[in-house]
Design an enzyme around this catalytic site. Structure first.
Site, PDB file in Angstrom:
ATOM      1  N   GLU A 249      -3.140  -0.821  -3.465  1.00 15.21           N
ATOM      2  CA  GLU A 249      -4.354  -1.193  -2.742  1.00 15.21           C
ATOM      3  C   GLU A 249      -4.171  -2.480  -1.961  1.00 15.21           C
ATOM      4  O   GLU A 249      -4.622  -2.611  -0.820  1.00 15.21           O
ATOM      5  CB  GLU A 249      -5.517  -1.329  -3.728  1.00 15.21           C
ATOM      6  CG  GLU A 249      -6.892  -1.457  -3.063  1.00 15.21           C
ATOM      7  CD  GLU A 249      -7.267  -2.876  -2.679  1.00 15.21           C
ATOM      8  OE1 GLU A 249      -8.165  -3.047  -1.845  1.00 15.21           O
ATOM      9  OE2 GLU A 249      -6.638  -3.824  -3.215  1.00 15.21           O
TER      10      GLU A 249
ATOM     11  N   ASP B 185      -2.024  -2.679  -8.962  1.00 10.82           N
ATOM     12  CA  ASP B 185      -1.167  -3.559  -8.169  1.00 10.82           C
ATOM     13  C   ASP B 185      -1.907  -4.858  -7.888  1.00 10.82           C
ATOM     14  O   ASP B 185      -3.140  -4.903  -7.906  1.00 10.82           O
ATOM     15  CB  ASP B 185      -0.710  -2.883  -6.884  1.00 10.82           C
ATOM     16  CG  ASP B 185      -1.841  -2.734  -5.868  1.00 10.82           C
ATOM     17  OD1 ASP B 185      -2.851  -2.107  -6.232  1.00 10.82           O
ATOM     18  OD2 ASP B 185      -1.733  -3.234  -4.737  1.00 10.82           O
TER      19      ASP B 185
END
Length: 451
Positions: free
Chosen positions: A156, A92
């Site tokens: 994250e 991500d």
């Protein structure tokens, strides 16, 4: 870089690495599904899973984590009796911010001036490519001498804790002798560095209300309490005159011992405008690695364009607090919320909500794994010795792993050196750094297996 078979193999694989990073960067995998389609993150997760399967990983799985995102897991057994190493990255990415401010499109990997530009190129899609390069180099030079687990997180950057909670619910999944977190970076381009500390973080949303509805500022201004004005005063109370973070009850005078960050170098890295002072006191390293730091991330209030002459009835802000090692993030959150309430003026109604949290982290740099990493870096970066530095950012998973596996050694390396400009426009990765750190990781695995 001195010639050796591993380094030669990695060098030969760099065109493939560029092509793969191009494919991975193309996914707009921001784990905020109000802004970006879920399908983009799912596409990146499947790309990572396919890459692991192609490298002979078993038990490859898309893990549905409690925050509604997916992390990718795979396991590749090592020789009988070999140690197991867990390799971490995340697919991500941060939103691109103002896409018009990018010199080239954020989701198109573009080579320019010796660097590869694109969102996630360094943080942290490049980290996953680094792991692949290291494993491929080992396979071509006698095989991978350890068992390898790979975990690639899907949220994250959001700080929503999905993988942490999943790991706590499945503690057997990520067990390893050593964990390599590929999500930080060298202190300076070309200077091999392990990160020994991380600040934790907390995110708090604060709401202030004063009126049942907005009022005409000419008719009521001067006596009617302005919620936006109250919020500004509250936020200002979080900093001293010199810009130091001042939260009631939170200590802010710790010192950083070790590698220092020269002020002029910091000003250049941070692109501070001429004549603008740095905030805080103490050394730069004290301020960014050892002390708390508050940042106002956003304010909900009328934009300048289209604003009306009104006294605002309500306003809110998102406040980030970076929490230094040695301070409990949960306790820091309580202090922040208490401070916001205590400093709200005029009896205005105030409420706050914690929306994210991660604990700070401190590594044991005396462990055998650090010795193996220092030896590997000395080969990959000829003439340089491994340095140990702090990191102002947060990787909440580190503390979860340290708690679940207290005997595991945890090392932090990665591609996010200052020129990478992670989280900013025009993020990039140095292909030379990617190559050297891939060699480093491969040699580390060899040396650690033999230790």
């Amino acid at each position: 870089m001195s010639s050796n078979p591993v380094a030669e193999t990695v060098a030969s694989l760099m065109p493939r690495a560029q092509a793969e990073l191009t494919e991975l960067v193309a996914f707009k995998s921001v784990a905020d599904f109000d802004q970006f389609p879920r399908s983009e993150s799912e596409g990146a997760a499947n790309w990572v899973a396919d890459a692991l399967r192609a490298e002979g990983f078993q038990d490859v799985a898309l893990l549905d984590t409690p925050d509604g995102t997916q992390s990718v897991y795979g396991f590749r057994p090592g020789p009988e009796g070999a140690k197991t190493v867990l390799l971490y990255a995340h697919y991500d990415v941060q939103p691109p911010l103002d896409e018009a401010a990018w010199t080239t499109p954020p989701f198109e990997l573009t080579e320019r001036d010796g660097r590869w530009y694109g969102r996630g190129a360094a943080d942290c899609k490049g980290g996953f490519i680094m792991h692949l390069l290291a494993l491929r180099a080992l396979k071509a030079n006698g095989g991978v001498p350890v068992g390898v687990k790979v975990i690639v997180e899907g949220s994250e950057e959001q700080g929503t804790g999905g993988l942490e909670r999943y790991a706590e619910e499945h503690p057997e999944l990520l067990t390893a002798d050593t964990i390599v977190i590929g999500d930080v970076g060298n202190f300076r381009l070309g200077l091999p560095t392990v990160t020994s500390t991380l600040r934790g973080m907390t995110l708090v949303r604060v709401q202030i209300d004063t009126l049942e509805g907005n009022l005409h500022s000419g008719q009521f201004g001067g006596a009617a309490p302005d919620a936006l004005g109250a919020l500004i005063r509250v936020l200002d109370s979080l900093r001293a005159e010199d810009g130091s973070t001042t939260i009631d009850g939170l200590t802010g005078d710790a010192r950083w011992e070790g590698l220092q960050y020269e002020e002029e170098a910091f000003r250049k890295d941070a692109k501070v405008l001429d004549g603008v002072e740095l905030t805080g006191s103490g050394t730069v390293a004290d301020r960014i690695w050892a002390r708390p730091a508050v940042t106002v991330l956003g304010i909900d209030c009328p934009p300048v364009v289209g604003a009306t002459p009104s006294v605002q009835a309500g306003a809110r802000a998102l406040v980030s607090l970076r929490v230094p090692p040695g301070v409990d993030a949960a306790e820091a959150t309580k202090l922040l919320q208490a401070h916001l309430e205590a400093h709200t003026p005029w009896g205005a109604r105030v409420s706050s909500e914690q929306i994210g949290q991660g604990q700070p982290f401190r590594a044991d740099t005396s462990s055998p794994a650090y010795t193996a990493m220092a030896e590997a870096m000395a080969v990959a970066y000829p003439g340089e010795e491994m340095q140990s530095a702090g990191q102002g950012g947060s990787i909440p998973l580190c503390n979860t792993l340290a708690s679940l596996y207290p005997d595991a050694e945890i090392l932090l390396i990665g591609l996010s050196e200052p020129k990478a400009q992670i989280h900013a426009v025009n993020e990039s990765v140095s292909p030379d750094e990617l190559e050297r750190l891939s060699v480093t990781e491969a040699l580390f695995l060899q040396k650690y297996a033999a230790s």
